[in-house]
Design an enzyme around this catalytic site. Structure first.
Site, PDB file in Angstrom:
ATOM      1  N   PHE A 152      -5.586  12.965  -2.040  1.00 54.35           N
ATOM      2  CA  PHE A 152      -4.430  13.309  -1.194  1.00 54.35           C
ATOM      3  C   PHE A 152      -4.612  14.631  -0.458  1.00 54.35           C
ATOM      4  CE2 PHE A 152      -1.024  10.193  -1.285  1.00 54.35           C
ATOM      5  CZ  PHE A 152      -1.698   9.234  -2.010  1.00 54.35           C
TER       6      PHE A 152
ATOM      7  N   ASP B 152      15.961 -13.057  -6.230  1.00 55.52           N
ATOM      8  CA  ASP B 152      16.229 -12.431  -4.933  1.00 55.52           C
ATOM      9  C   ASP B 152      17.412 -13.158  -4.318  1.00 55.52           C
ATOM     10  OD1 ASP B 152      14.200 -10.535  -2.975  1.00 55.52           O
ATOM     11  OD2 ASP B 152      15.906 -11.560  -2.038  1.00 55.52           O
TER      12      ASP B 152
ATOM     13  N   GLY C 208      -4.504  14.227   8.687  1.00 58.58           N
ATOM     14  CA  GLY C 208      -4.284  13.086   9.578  1.00 58.58           C
ATOM     15  C   GLY C 208      -3.126  13.319  10.516  1.00 58.58           C
TER      16      GLY C 208
ATOM     17  N   CYS D 133       8.049   5.039   1.420  1.00 62.18           N
ATOM     18  CA  CYS D 133       8.372   5.876   0.259  1.00 62.18           C
ATOM     19  C   CYS D 133       8.444   7.367   0.558  1.00 62.18           C
ATOM     20  CB  CYS D 133       7.353   5.620  -0.837  1.00 62.18           C
ATOM     21  SG  CYS D 133       7.277   3.888  -1.288  1.00 62.18           S
TER      22      CYS D 133
HETATM   23  C1  UGA Z   1       3.262   6.150  -2.362  1.00 60.35           C
HETATM   24  C2  UGA Z   1       2.680   6.785  -3.639  1.00 60.35           C
HETATM   25  O1  UGA Z   1       1.300   7.105  -3.445  1.00 60.35           O
HETATM   26  C3  UGA Z   1       2.823   5.834  -4.840  1.00 60.35           C
HETATM   27  O2  UGA Z   1       2.370   6.477  -6.011  1.00 60.35           O
HETATM   28  C4  UGA Z   1       4.296   5.463  -4.988  1.00 60.35           C
HETATM   29  O3  UGA Z   1       4.489   4.540  -6.051  1.00 60.35           O
HETATM   30  C5  UGA Z   1       4.799   4.837  -3.702  1.00 60.35           C
HETATM   31  O4  UGA Z   1       4.622   5.772  -2.615  1.00 60.35           O
HETATM   32  C6  UGA Z   1       6.249   4.491  -3.892  1.00 60.35           C
HETATM   33  O5  UGA Z   1       7.037   5.405  -4.147  1.00 60.35           O
HETATM   34  O6  UGA Z   1       6.602   3.303  -3.908  1.00 60.35           O
HETATM   35  P1  UGA Z   1       2.383   4.358  -0.582  1.00 60.35           P
HETATM   36  O7  UGA Z   1       3.608   4.698   0.208  1.00 60.35           O
HETATM   37  O8  UGA Z   1       2.008   2.949  -0.778  1.00 60.35           O
HETATM   38  O9  UGA Z   1       2.470   5.008  -2.052  1.00 60.35           O
HETATM   39  O10 UGA Z   1       1.163   5.031   0.189  1.00 60.35           O
HETATM   40  P2  UGA Z   1       0.154   6.245  -0.025  1.00 60.35           P
HETATM   41  O11 UGA Z   1      -1.197   5.699  -0.270  1.00 60.35           O
HETATM   42  O12 UGA Z   1       0.670   7.229  -0.975  1.00 60.35           O
HETATM   43  O13 UGA Z   1       0.186   6.866   1.453  1.00 60.35           O
HETATM   44  C7  UGA Z   1       1.399   7.389   2.010  1.00 60.35           C
HETATM   45  C8  UGA Z   1       1.126   8.017   3.355  1.00 60.35           C
HETATM   46  O14 UGA Z   1       0.387   9.209   3.200  1.00 60.35           O
HETATM   47  C9  UGA Z   1       0.306   7.141   4.306  1.00 60.35           C
HETATM   48  O15 UGA Z   1       0.853   7.241   5.599  1.00 60.35           O
HETATM   49  C10 UGA Z   1      -1.091   7.738   4.241  1.00 60.35           C
HETATM   50  O16 UGA Z   1      -1.841   7.513   5.397  1.00 60.35           O
HETATM   51  C11 UGA Z   1      -0.748   9.207   4.059  1.00 60.35           C
HETATM   52  N1  UGA Z   1      -1.834   9.991   3.413  1.00 60.35           N
HETATM   53  C12 UGA Z   1      -2.201   9.729   2.132  1.00 60.35           C
HETATM   54  C13 UGA Z   1      -2.432  11.019   4.116  1.00 60.35           C
HETATM   55  O17 UGA Z   1      -2.104  11.288   5.294  1.00 60.35           O
HETATM   56  N2  UGA Z   1      -3.405  11.757   3.486  1.00 60.35           N
HETATM   57  C14 UGA Z   1      -3.784  11.518   2.209  1.00 60.35           C
HETATM   58  O18 UGA Z   1      -4.682  12.236   1.701  1.00 60.35           O
HETATM   59  C15 UGA Z   1      -3.175  10.475   1.516  1.00 60.35           C
END
Ligand code: UGA
Length: 472
Positions: free
Chosen positions: A272, A34, A276, A283
């Protein structure tokens, strides 16, 4: 276990740091680079810098042995067979991914290349990045025979990053050269062969020795598109269920029942589909915008993604309208906010809908007392405490004497709150839940007015009894 490979990981953010310790966990020798000296010093002393299950233990086990931290990319390049680029690709003004960090790392690697190396893009990047990295390295005077560039997107989620890395649904390797594909296959062999899962101290998860993950070999361009398309599809799923939840609200149906009914179709799947206040994080917002921008540049109409973004932005406004409908006017109201992180079990507040909503509530003249189990420090850097915005030590302190309590992040801790204690702390027992953490009838029995997403609002049983007896 297969032979240890020398790996460099450039970038020590979520993806880089997790990849570095997990490569060590599956038997490789890793140097993590880094350019931020203070980050390197913190990591060397065992500070993980991010809130992530299993990470402190793995860092403790491997730091300064199987994982070294350095600022010296040239030395790391020379010492390694594979160099994973896991630096940030932030969003630029027009929605494109800003690839300047990737480019400068490619230039620096080029300057140190004197024997064959495989350069692996692990950062989330648009299609054609692989080609640009090749071109950049060649322009810096390196013979094409001295390197290959592979795309190996990462699908880990924050909060479950280590388990996701070690127990992936799939490993995608986009390689246009046979030796590069073979090296990547050797790197992941402890996972794909199942050998890792037979170790007694393996991190637990969904894969096992008898059901190891599959490595999917594709072209570099396909792998790049797999990553953007996966995130865009997941964001679409969330916006879809949010739009359906609005329909449920308009008709008196229940989104939990509807989502279950949809999700039981194995072609759709139940994950998913949680409604909400919209998706956030580092991401989805960035990647949907970047994917849309790639399509635009290629002259492809992908307006579906614009709609996904529009529904996501609307969802926050609809939530604000719910708060207003519960409180009549907002100016001067004291409101407890539970949750600052963009989702539960992480301290990350990047693109958090909770932060946006706090800003909207402050603009409406509310005063806010916020609590989050892990993200307060980061939130304070963005939204400093003021007479209008205070931070509390726990959920009950935040709830004390408030006109309403809002749930903005799906922390497990919030779902386990002691409802009678919460009820006693609040001035008015009004809960507006942006994450559907509670069963409406339970909230009603405990005396709350409870407004959630895509489900009928409920009012305290006592009020209803009074209304019923007044009607007699
Ligand atoms: C997301 C993807 O899920 C990963 O597979 C990917 O590797 C990552 O982005 C990335 O590109 O680095 P992440 O951002 O850690 O992962 O979080 P998620 O768990 O996917 O949630 C993303 C958002 O969606 C959150 O704000 C969460 O609250 C929301 N969400 C998720 C919902 O509102 N409803 C759902 O059913 C699921």
């Amino acid at each position: 276990m297969s032979k240890s490979i020398q790996i460099a990981v450039v970038g020590s953010g979520y993806v880089g740091l997790v990849a570095a310790v997990c490569f060590a966990e599956i038997g490789h020798s890793v140097v993590c680079v880094d350019n931020d000296q203070s980050k390197v010093a913190a990591l060397q002393s065992g500070d993980t810098l991010i809130h992530e299950n299993y990470l402190p233990a793995l860092l403790q086990r491997y730091r300064n042995t199987k994982v070294r931290f350095t600022t010296d990319l040239s030395e790391a390049t020379r010492a390694s067979d594979a160099i994973f680029i896991a630096v940030g690709t932030p969003q630029s003004e027009n929605g494109d991914a800003d690839l300047s960090y990737v480019e400068s790392v490619a230039c620096e690697i080029a300057r140190s290349l004197s024997s064959y190396k495989v350069i692996v893009e692990k950062s989330t990047v648009p299609v054609y990045t692989n080609e640009w990295i090749c071109r950049t390295i060649e322009r810096n005077g390196v013979a094409r025979s001295l390197f290959d560039v592979v795309s190996n997107p990462e699908f880990l989620r924050e909060g479950t990053a280590v388990a996701d890395f070690l127990h992936p649904d799939r490993i995608v390797v986009g390689a246009d050269s046979e030796p590069a594909a073979a090296l990547l296959a050797r790197i992941y062999a402890p996972l794909t062969s199942g050998a890792y899962y037979s170790q007694p101290d393996a991190i637990p998860g969904r894969c096992s020795a008898s059901a190891p993950p599959h490595l999917l070999l594709t072209s570099a361009k396909s792998a790049e598109i797999v990553k953007h398309a996966s995130n865009a599809f997941l964001a679409l799923k969330i916006s879809f269920i949010n739009a359906v939840s609005n329909l449920c609200e308009a008709t008196g149906a229940n989104i939990e029942q509807v989502a279950r009914g949809i999700g039981l179709d194995s072609r759709i799947g139940s994950r998913f589909l949680r409604p909400g206040i919209g998706y956030g994080g580092s991401c989805f917002p960035k990647d949907v915008a970047a994917f849309r921008s790639v399509a635009e540049q290629l002259g492809i109409d992908f307006n579906l993604l614009t709609e996904v973004e529009k529904i996501n932005a609307e969802q926050k406004k609809r939530f604000l309208a719910k708060v207003r409908s519960a409180l009549w006017t907002l100016r001067g109201k004291r409101i407890a906010v539970l949750g600052l992180a963009f989702k539960g079990e992480t301290n990350d507040i990047r693109e958090s809908p909770a932060i946006d909503l706090i800003e909207m509530l402050l603009a409406e003249g509310c005063s806010i007392v916020a609590y989050d189990p892990a993200a307060i420090e980061r939130a304070q850097a963005e939204l400093p405490p003021s007479p209008q915005l205070q931070y509390a030590q726990d959920a009950y302190a935040a709830a004390t004497d408030v006109d309403a309590l809002l749930i903005l992040t799906d922390w497990r801790e919030f779902a386990a709150l002691d409802l009678p204690r919460l009820y006693t702390a609040m001035r008015y027992p009004v809960v507006v839940d942006g994450r559907n953490l509670f069963d409406p009838s339970t909230m009603q029995q405990h005396g709350f007015t409870y407004i959630s997403i895509g489900r009928p609002a409920v009012y305290p049983a006592r009020d209803l009894e009074l209304a019923a007896s007044a009607a007699k």
